[in-house]
Design a protein around this motif. Structure first.
Motif, PDB file in Angstrom:
ATOM      1  N   PHE A   1       0.828  -1.202   0.000  1.00  0.00           N
ATOM      2  CA  PHE A   1       0.000   0.000   0.000  1.00  0.00           C
ATOM      3  C   PHE A   1       0.866   1.257   0.000  1.00  0.00           C
ATOM      4  CE2 PHE A   1      -2.425   3.266   2.353  1.00  0.00           C
ATOM      5  CZ  PHE A   1      -3.451   3.440   1.436  1.00  0.00           C
ATOM      6  N   ILE A   2       1.948   1.254   0.747  1.00  0.00           N
ATOM      7  CA  ILE A   2       2.852   2.404   0.790  1.00  0.00           C
ATOM      8  C   ILE A   2       3.525   2.592  -0.570  1.00  0.00           C
ATOM      9  CG2 ILE A   2       4.842   3.426   1.952  1.00  0.00           C
ATOM     10  CD1 ILE A   2       2.348   3.151   3.716  1.00  0.00           C
ATOM     11  N   ILE A   3       3.928   1.489  -1.220  1.00  0.00           N
ATOM     12  CA  ILE A   3       4.507   1.585  -2.560  1.00  0.00           C
ATOM     13  C   ILE A   3       3.490   2.179  -3.531  1.00  0.00           C
ATOM     14  CG2 ILE A   3       5.355   0.213  -4.514  1.00  0.00           C
ATOM     15  CD1 ILE A   3       6.593  -1.672  -2.411  1.00  0.00           C
ATOM     16  N   TYR A   4       2.242   1.752  -3.392  1.00  0.00           N
ATOM     17  CA  TYR A   4       1.157   2.306  -4.210  1.00  0.00           C
ATOM     18  C   TYR A   4       1.047   3.812  -3.997  1.00  0.00           C
ATOM     19  CZ  TYR A   4      -3.769   3.452  -5.065  1.00  0.00           C
ATOM     20  OH  TYR A   4      -4.930   4.054  -5.446  1.00  0.00           O
ATOM     21  N   LEU A   5       1.113   4.262  -2.748  1.00  0.00           N
ATOM     22  CA  LEU A   5       1.053   5.698  -2.463  1.00  0.00           C
ATOM     23  C   LEU A   5       2.271   6.443  -3.022  1.00  0.00           C
ATOM     24  CD1 LEU A   5      -0.334   5.892   1.181  1.00  0.00           C
ATOM     25  CD2 LEU A   5      -1.514   6.414  -0.946  1.00  0.00           C
ATOM     26  N   VAL A   6       3.446   5.832  -2.921  1.00  0.00           N
ATOM     27  CA  VAL A   6       4.656   6.454  -3.480  1.00  0.00           C
ATOM     28  C   VAL A   6       4.486   6.622  -4.992  1.00  0.00           C
ATOM     29  CG1 VAL A   6       7.116   6.065  -3.963  1.00  0.00           C
ATOM     30  CG2 VAL A   6       6.210   5.644  -1.684  1.00  0.00           C
ATOM     31  N   PHE A   7       3.982   5.598  -5.645  1.00  0.00           N
ATOM     32  CA  PHE A   7       3.762   5.654  -7.082  1.00  0.00           C
ATOM     33  C   PHE A   7       2.772   6.764  -7.440  1.00  0.00           C
ATOM     34  CE2 PHE A   7       1.264   4.135 -10.766  1.00  0.00           C
ATOM     35  CZ  PHE A   7       2.265   4.183 -11.721  1.00  0.00           C
ATOM     36  N   LEU A   8       1.670   6.867  -6.696  1.00  0.00           N
ATOM     37  CA  LEU A   8       0.687   7.925  -6.971  1.00  0.00           C
ATOM     38  C   LEU A   8       1.263   9.306  -6.698  1.00  0.00           C
ATOM     39  CD1 LEU A   8      -2.768   6.621  -5.722  1.00  0.00           C
ATOM     40  CD2 LEU A   8      -1.963   6.886  -8.049  1.00  0.00           C
ATOM     41  N   GLN A   9       2.081   9.444  -5.656  1.00  0.00           N
ATOM     42  CA  GLN A   9       2.670  10.756  -5.355  1.00  0.00           C
ATOM     43  C   GLN A   9       3.658  11.184  -6.430  1.00  0.00           C
ATOM     44  OE1 GLN A   9       4.288  10.860  -1.394  1.00  0.00           O
ATOM     45  NE2 GLN A   9       2.345  11.501  -0.526  1.00  0.00           N
ATOM     46  N   LYS A  10       4.325  10.224  -7.038  1.00  0.00           N
ATOM     47  CA  LYS A  10       5.249  10.578  -8.117  1.00  0.00           C
ATOM     48  C   LYS A  10       4.491  10.976  -9.382  1.00  0.00           C
ATOM     49  CE  LYS A  10       9.288   8.367  -6.444  1.00  0.00           C
ATOM     50  NZ  LYS A  10       9.932   9.406  -5.748  1.00  0.00           N
TER      51      LYS A  10
ATOM     52  N   VAL B   1       1.239  15.551  -8.425  1.00  0.00           N
ATOM     53  CA  VAL B   1       1.879  16.453  -7.476  1.00  0.00           C
ATOM     54  C   VAL B   1       0.882  16.966  -6.440  1.00  0.00           C
ATOM     55  CG1 VAL B   1       3.150  18.603  -7.251  1.00  0.00           C
ATOM     56  CG2 VAL B   1       3.563  17.123  -9.205  1.00  0.00           C
ATOM     57  N   SER B   2      -0.326  17.258  -6.865  1.00  0.00           N
ATOM     58  CA  SER B   2      -1.332  17.833  -5.980  1.00  0.00           C
ATOM     59  C   SER B   2      -1.905  16.782  -5.031  1.00  0.00           C
ATOM     60  CB  SER B   2      -2.462  18.435  -6.814  1.00  0.00           C
ATOM     61  OG  SER B   2      -3.537  18.801  -6.000  1.00  0.00           O
ATOM     62  N   GLU B   3      -1.983  17.125  -3.751  1.00  0.00           N
ATOM     63  CA  GLU B   3      -2.540  16.210  -2.755  1.00  0.00           C
ATOM     64  C   GLU B   3      -4.020  15.949  -3.011  1.00  0.00           C
ATOM     65  OE1 GLU B   3      -3.974  16.592   1.799  1.00  0.00           O
ATOM     66  OE2 GLU B   3      -2.023  17.442   1.362  1.00  0.00           O
ATOM     67  N   VAL B   4      -4.746  16.967  -3.400  1.00  0.00           N
ATOM     68  CA  VAL B   4      -6.186  16.817  -3.654  1.00  0.00           C
ATOM     69  C   VAL B   4      -6.416  15.889  -4.836  1.00  0.00           C
ATOM     70  CG1 VAL B   4      -8.281  18.050  -4.311  1.00  0.00           C
ATOM     71  CG2 VAL B   4      -6.712  19.064  -2.669  1.00  0.00           C
ATOM     72  N   PHE B   5      -5.638  16.064  -5.889  1.00  0.00           N
ATOM     73  CA  PHE B   5      -5.791  15.205  -7.059  1.00  0.00           C
ATOM     74  C   PHE B   5      -5.409  13.769  -6.724  1.00  0.00           C
ATOM     75  CE2 PHE B   5      -4.741  13.891 -11.478  1.00  0.00           C
ATOM     76  CZ  PHE B   5      -6.002  14.095 -11.996  1.00  0.00           C
ATOM     77  N   LEU B   6      -4.381  13.581  -5.922  1.00  0.00           N
ATOM     78  CA  LEU B   6      -3.975  12.241  -5.489  1.00  0.00           C
ATOM     79  C   LEU B   6      -5.097  11.567  -4.707  1.00  0.00           C
ATOM     80  CD1 LEU B   6      -0.779  10.828  -4.404  1.00  0.00           C
ATOM     81  CD2 LEU B   6      -2.356  11.072  -2.526  1.00  0.00           C
ATOM     82  N   ARG B   7      -5.712  12.304  -3.796  1.00  0.00           N
ATOM     83  CA  ARG B   7      -6.824  11.738  -3.020  1.00  0.00           C
ATOM     84  C   ARG B   7      -8.019  11.401  -3.910  1.00  0.00           C
ATOM     85  NH1 ARG B   7      -8.267  16.136   0.568  1.00  0.00           N
ATOM     86  NH2 ARG B   7     -10.042  14.834   1.045  1.00  0.00           N
TER      87      ARG B   7
END
Length: 108
Positions: free
Chosen positions: A70-79, A82-88
């Motif tokens: 799950f953390i790797i998934y989040l790292v991939f999405l953060q890369k 850039v925007s936190e709102v769009f990531l969520r």
């Protein structure tokens, strides 16, 4: 049987609509989202900014109750985003779509 299927689609649409409305109003009644998000954000900054291998080898240094996958998934999405709102928002849609597809595929 078709009528039952139509009710199920309406039910899922209403649940999806409630998630979108909750996202828009930044609803977090239990306060768990902010706490989890800050823990994961700190973990990603501490461990996974160096490299993925370094983060996995030192994962037990910072305890989090979620899988490293799950953390790797989040790292991939953060890369990717850039925007936190769009990531969520993307995360909300991925998990909502996944639940709907699993329900439709494994209904029988």
């Amino acid at each position: 049987m078709k009528l039952k299927s139509n009710y199920l689609i309406i039910y899922y649409f209403l649940l999806y609509l409630s998630l979108i409305i909750g996202f828009y109003f930044n609803e977090d009644f239990a306060g768990g989202f902010e706490y989890d998000f800050k823990i994961h954000e700190g973990l990603i900054k501490d461990l996974f900014n160096n490299s993925l291998v370094y983060g996995l080898l030192n994962y037990d240094r910072n305890y989090v109750p979620h899988s490293p996958i799950f953390i790797i998934y989040l790292v991939f999405l953060q890369k990717l985003f850039v925007s936190e709102v769009f990531l969520r928002l993307i995360n909300l849609h991925i998990f909502s779509f996944d639940t709907f597809v699993n329900r439709c595929l494994f209904e029988n």
